[in-house]
Design a protein around this motif. Structure first.
Motif, PDB file in Angstrom:
ATOM      1  N   LYS A 105       0.971  -1.285  -0.049  1.00 28.02           N
ATOM      2  CA  LYS A 105       0.032  -0.018   0.148  1.00 28.02           C
ATOM      3  C   LYS A 105       1.199   1.202  -0.009  1.00 28.02           C
ATOM      4  CE  LYS A 105      -2.838  -3.238   1.812  1.00 28.02           C
ATOM      5  NZ  LYS A 105      -2.489  -4.582   2.319  1.00 28.02           N
ATOM      6  N   LEU A 106       0.624   2.001  -0.973  1.00 28.89           N
ATOM      7  CA  LEU A 106       1.465   3.401  -1.063  1.00 28.89           C
ATOM      8  C   LEU A 106       0.475   4.574  -0.292  1.00 28.89           C
ATOM      9  CD1 LEU A 106       3.515   5.124  -2.102  1.00 28.89           C
ATOM     10  CD2 LEU A 106       2.231   5.460  -4.194  1.00 28.89           C
ATOM     11  N   ILE A 107       1.406   4.919   0.833  1.00 29.15           N
ATOM     12  CA  ILE A 107       0.718   6.201   1.522  1.00 29.15           C
ATOM     13  C   ILE A 107       1.363   7.554   1.097  1.00 29.15           C
ATOM     14  CG2 ILE A 107       0.330   7.531   3.562  1.00 29.15           C
ATOM     15  CD1 ILE A 107       0.126   4.632   4.963  1.00 29.15           C
ATOM     16  N   ALA A 108       0.709   8.508   0.358  1.00 31.26           N
ATOM     17  CA  ALA A 108       1.534   9.580  -0.344  1.00 31.26           C
ATOM     18  C   ALA A 108       0.831  11.029   0.380  1.00 31.26           C
ATOM     19  CB  ALA A 108       1.396   9.525  -1.678  1.00 31.26           C
ATOM     20  N   PHE A 109       1.652  11.942   0.314  1.00 28.83           N
ATOM     21  CA  PHE A 109       1.496  13.264   0.499  1.00 28.83           C
ATOM     22  C   PHE A 109       1.982  14.162  -0.533  1.00 28.83           C
ATOM     23  CE2 PHE A 109       2.494  10.850   4.329  1.00 28.83           C
ATOM     24  CZ  PHE A 109       1.350  11.164   5.312  1.00 28.83           C
ATOM     25  N   LEU A 117       5.733  15.913  -4.336  1.00 27.85           N
ATOM     26  CA  LEU A 117       5.328  14.719  -3.538  1.00 27.85           C
ATOM     27  C   LEU A 117       6.146  15.111  -2.220  1.00 27.85           C
ATOM     28  CD1 LEU A 117       3.704  12.209  -3.443  1.00 27.85           C
ATOM     29  CD2 LEU A 117       6.000  10.897  -3.768  1.00 27.85           C
ATOM     30  N   CYS A 118       5.536  15.466  -1.296  1.00 30.12           N
ATOM     31  CA  CYS A 118       6.113  15.660   0.059  1.00 30.12           C
ATOM     32  C   CYS A 118       6.809  14.548   0.731  1.00 30.12           C
ATOM     33  CB  CYS A 118       5.266  16.291   1.075  1.00 30.12           C
ATOM     34  SG  CYS A 118       4.413  17.767   0.318  1.00 30.12           S
ATOM     35  N   HIS A 119       5.891  13.315   0.542  1.00 31.38           N
ATOM     36  CA  HIS A 119       6.731  12.051   0.942  1.00 31.38           C
ATOM     37  C   HIS A 119       5.589  10.894   0.240  1.00 31.38           C
ATOM     38  CE1 HIS A 119       8.964   9.061   2.943  1.00 31.38           C
ATOM     39  NE2 HIS A 119       7.847   8.649   3.557  1.00 31.38           N
ATOM     40  N   GLY A 120       5.998   9.753  -0.143  1.00 29.58           N
ATOM     41  CA  GLY A 120       5.478   8.598  -0.546  1.00 29.58           C
ATOM     42  C   GLY A 120       6.218   7.451   0.030  1.00 29.58           C
ATOM     43  N   GLU A 121       5.430   6.329   0.672  1.00 33.56           N
ATOM     44  CA  GLU A 121       6.416   5.343   1.047  1.00 33.56           C
ATOM     45  C   GLU A 121       5.400   3.835   0.794  1.00 33.56           C
ATOM     46  OE1 GLU A 121       8.748   3.709   5.061  1.00 33.56           O
ATOM     47  OE2 GLU A 121       8.009   5.753   4.947  1.00 33.56           O
ATOM     48  N   LEU A 195       0.924   4.732 -14.446  1.00 35.61           N
ATOM     49  CA  LEU A 195       1.314   4.826 -15.617  1.00 35.61           C
ATOM     50  C   LEU A 195       2.733   5.037 -16.107  1.00 35.61           C
ATOM     51  CD1 LEU A 195      -1.451   7.246 -17.057  1.00 35.61           C
ATOM     52  CD2 LEU A 195      -1.263   4.905 -17.397  1.00 35.61           C
ATOM     53  N   ALA A 196       3.377   5.754 -15.051  1.00 28.87           N
ATOM     54  CA  ALA A 196       4.986   6.040 -15.127  1.00 28.87           C
ATOM     55  C   ALA A 196       5.886   5.201 -14.405  1.00 28.87           C
ATOM     56  CB  ALA A 196       5.129   7.624 -15.066  1.00 28.87           C
ATOM     57  N   PHE A 197       5.658   4.718 -13.286  1.00 30.87           N
ATOM     58  CA  PHE A 197       6.254   3.880 -12.486  1.00 30.87           C
ATOM     59  C   PHE A 197       6.068   2.664 -12.503  1.00 30.87           C
ATOM     60  CE2 PHE A 197       7.299   2.329  -8.152  1.00 30.87           C
ATOM     61  CZ  PHE A 197       8.648   2.396  -8.151  1.00 30.87           C
ATOM     62  N   LEU A 198       4.807   1.983 -12.068  1.00 36.46           N
ATOM     63  CA  LEU A 198       4.450   0.718 -12.177  1.00 36.46           C
ATOM     64  C   LEU A 198       4.681  -0.182 -13.296  1.00 36.46           C
ATOM     65  CD1 LEU A 198       1.581   0.873  -9.099  1.00 36.46           C
ATOM     66  CD2 LEU A 198       4.031   0.403  -8.867  1.00 36.46           C
ATOM     67  N   ASN A 199       4.562   0.673 -14.313  1.00 34.51           N
ATOM     68  CA  ASN A 199       4.534  -0.023 -15.899  1.00 34.51           C
ATOM     69  C   ASN A 199       6.174  -0.516 -15.871  1.00 34.51           C
ATOM     70  OD1 ASN A 199       1.885  -0.134 -16.336  1.00 34.51           O
ATOM     71  ND2 ASN A 199       1.963   1.918 -17.379  1.00 34.51           N
ATOM     72  N   ARG A 200       7.079  -0.230 -15.048  1.00 34.43           N
ATOM     73  CA  ARG A 200       8.504  -0.403 -15.400  1.00 34.43           C
ATOM     74  C   ARG A 200       8.669  -2.051 -14.934  1.00 34.43           C
ATOM     75  NH1 ARG A 200      12.079   4.934 -13.605  1.00 34.43           N
ATOM     76  NH2 ARG A 200      10.923   6.226 -14.871  1.00 34.43           N
ATOM     77  N   GLU A 201       9.886  -2.232 -15.302  1.00 35.29           N
ATOM     78  CA  GLU A 201      10.487  -3.466 -14.774  1.00 35.29           C
ATOM     79  C   GLU A 201      11.078  -3.359 -13.484  1.00 35.29           C
ATOM     80  OE1 GLU A 201      10.511  -6.626 -15.809  1.00 35.29           O
ATOM     81  OE2 GLU A 201       9.136  -6.450 -17.648  1.00 35.29           O
ATOM     82  N   ALA A 208      11.908  -3.037   0.836  1.00 29.72           N
ATOM     83  CA  ALA A 208      12.823  -1.885   0.753  1.00 29.72           C
ATOM     84  C   ALA A 208      13.333  -1.642  -0.555  1.00 29.72           C
ATOM     85  CB  ALA A 208      14.161  -2.265   1.843  1.00 29.72           C
ATOM     86  N   ALA A 209      13.538  -2.657  -1.511  1.00 33.44           N
ATOM     87  CA  ALA A 209      13.795  -2.427  -2.874  1.00 33.44           C
ATOM     88  C   ALA A 209      13.060  -1.633  -3.532  1.00 33.44           C
ATOM     89  CB  ALA A 209      14.043  -3.802  -3.532  1.00 33.44           C
ATOM     90  N   LEU A 210      11.535  -1.921  -3.404  1.00 28.69           N
ATOM     91  CA  LEU A 210      10.385  -1.158  -4.057  1.00 28.69           C
ATOM     92  C   LEU A 210      10.608   0.253  -3.606  1.00 28.69           C
ATOM     93  CD1 LEU A 210       8.231  -0.853  -5.691  1.00 28.69           C
ATOM     94  CD2 LEU A 210       6.689  -1.420  -3.738  1.00 28.69           C
ATOM     95  N   ASN A 211      10.764   0.686  -2.272  1.00 32.39           N
ATOM     96  CA  ASN A 211      10.769   1.922  -1.829  1.00 32.39           C
ATOM     97  C   ASN A 211      11.948   2.780  -2.380  1.00 32.39           C
ATOM     98  OD1 ASN A 211       8.226   2.433  -0.473  1.00 32.39           O
ATOM     99  ND2 ASN A 211       9.018   1.224   1.393  1.00 32.39           N
ATOM    100  N   ARG A 212      13.207   1.914  -2.750  1.00 34.49           N
ATOM    101  CA  ARG A 212      14.399   2.663  -3.216  1.00 34.49           C
ATOM    102  C   ARG A 212      14.095   3.192  -4.566  1.00 34.49           C
ATOM    103  NH1 ARG A 212      17.163  -1.353  -0.475  1.00 34.49           N
ATOM    104  NH2 ARG A 212      17.310  -2.769  -2.498  1.00 34.49           N
ATOM    105  N   GLN A 213      13.481   2.091  -5.245  1.00 33.25           N
ATOM    106  CA  GLN A 213      13.162   2.555  -6.594  1.00 33.25           C
ATOM    107  C   GLN A 213      12.205   3.835  -6.935  1.00 33.25           C
ATOM    108  OE1 GLN A 213      13.201  -1.454  -9.002  1.00 33.25           O
ATOM    109  NE2 GLN A 213      12.737  -1.717  -6.934  1.00 33.25           N
ATOM    110  N   PHE A 214      11.105   3.807  -6.034  1.00 30.81           N
ATOM    111  CA  PHE A 214      10.179   4.795  -5.983  1.00 30.81           C
ATOM    112  C   PHE A 214      10.902   6.191  -5.471  1.00 30.81           C
ATOM    113  CE2 PHE A 214       6.724   7.080  -3.909  1.00 30.81           C
ATOM    114  CZ  PHE A 214       5.732   7.422  -4.677  1.00 30.81           C
TER     115      PHE A 214
END
Length: 309
Positions: A105-109, A117-121, A195-201, A208-214
């Motif tokens: 689950k992505l919580i974002a501000f 984007l002030c923060h997203g995790e 559209l721009a992030f989750l469509n990537r490989e 932790a790996a997902l959050n680093r990429q995000f």
């Protein structure tokens, strides 16, 4: 005051939507809807009385036709950190080691004026603890917003989040029920994420790996790419109001702003009980009612004691 402790408007709306198909043309009066929801086990009489059910329908317009959309006008705050919009989005499934895959689950501000984007995790759970952690990171990273605009979900109406906002001086505002478009900017950001992030490989081997990429995508692309409605980069627009932004002091001085609060009474021996342990209170507090704040993730650390604020 004015809120229910047992059933949220969102939960009530979900129950109503599940009951409607049992009636011809999705109809049914309020009494019939209530009785059917009780019969199907979607609601319980101990949780919500019939009169409360009627009041919720009236106040939150839960039976209003979805086709009756309110008129929308373009609007944005004048300065950065006047208003943040926040919400949660379901993300990809994460499989850590031999554990079953769990949907993240992505919580974002997002800042209303600058679109920064002030923060997203990403988290594996959506609860008060994860929201408080994300809020803490956002405040330290981008400063304190004057207002925080959220929906009526249980985590966004929890006492802990209300207290955190009150301590830092942020007004917590809630969008109307059934009105996702009221938080249009954060919803539009989530569309960009899909559209721009989750469509990537992506490397989905760990959270932790997902959050680093995000984080890398946000700071190198989203915040630094010219925004169509601004005509400039969100981070540059945010920087124009840097002199107005109120930041938190250093970490150690502000940590207890994000702690859970509980009431205790100091007994005659100048001690109080907490989590099956006896704590010695500061002197002269015997017989007094105190408030304690503690880190829910580190119960072995000392608690902070407050008396009359």
């Amino acid at each position: 005051k004015g809120t229910t402790r047992k059933v949220t408007p969102e939960a009530l709306l979900e129950a109503i939507n599940q009951v409607k198909p049992h009636f011809r043309n999705g109809g049914g009066n309020k009494m019939a809807l209530y009785r059917k929801a009780i019969e199907l086990g979607l609601l319980r009489k101990e949780e919500i009385a019939q009169t409360t059910f009627y009041r919720f329908i009236r106040e939150h317009e839960l039976l209003k036709d979805d086709s009756e959309s309110p008129r929308r006008l373009a609007f944005a705050m004048q300065y950065a950190n006047q208003l943040w919009q926040a919400d949660t989005m379901f993300g990809p499934h994460i499989r850590e080691g031999d554990q079953p895959a769990v949907q993240s689950k992505l919580i974002a501000f997002i800042d209303d004026a600058s679109r920064v984007l002030c923060h997203g995790e990403f988290f594996l759970q959506e609860n008060t603890t994860t929201l408080a952690g994300a809020l803490r990171s956002a405040f330290y990273k981008r400063g304190i917003p004057e207002q925080l605009y959220v929906d009526n979900g249980p985590i966004y109406t929890s006492k802990e989040i209300i207290m955190i906002c009150a301590r830092v001086g942020t007004i917590l505002r809630h969008a109307p029920v059934r009105d996702g478009a009221a938080k249009g900017k954060i919803e539009r950001f989530f569309r960009t994420v899909r559209l721009a992030f989750l469509n990537r490989e992506l490397d989905l081997s760990s959270l932790a790996a997902l959050n680093r990429q995000f984080a890398e995508w946000v700071e190198t692309e989203y915040n630094h790419k010219p925004h169509s409605s601004l005509g400039m980069k969100p981070i540059d627009r945010f920087g124009l109001d840097r002199g107005r932004i109120r930041y938190l002091p250093n970490l150690h001085a502000s940590d207890d702003l994000f702690y859970v609060e509980a009431d205790r009474t100091v007994i005659a021996t100048n001690t109080f009980s907490f989590k099956s342990r006896i704590w010695e209170a500061p002197v002269l507090l015997a017989g007094k009612k105190i408030q304690i704040r503690y880190d829910r993730n580190r119960l072995d650390t000392p608690v902070v004691v407050y008396y009359k604020n």
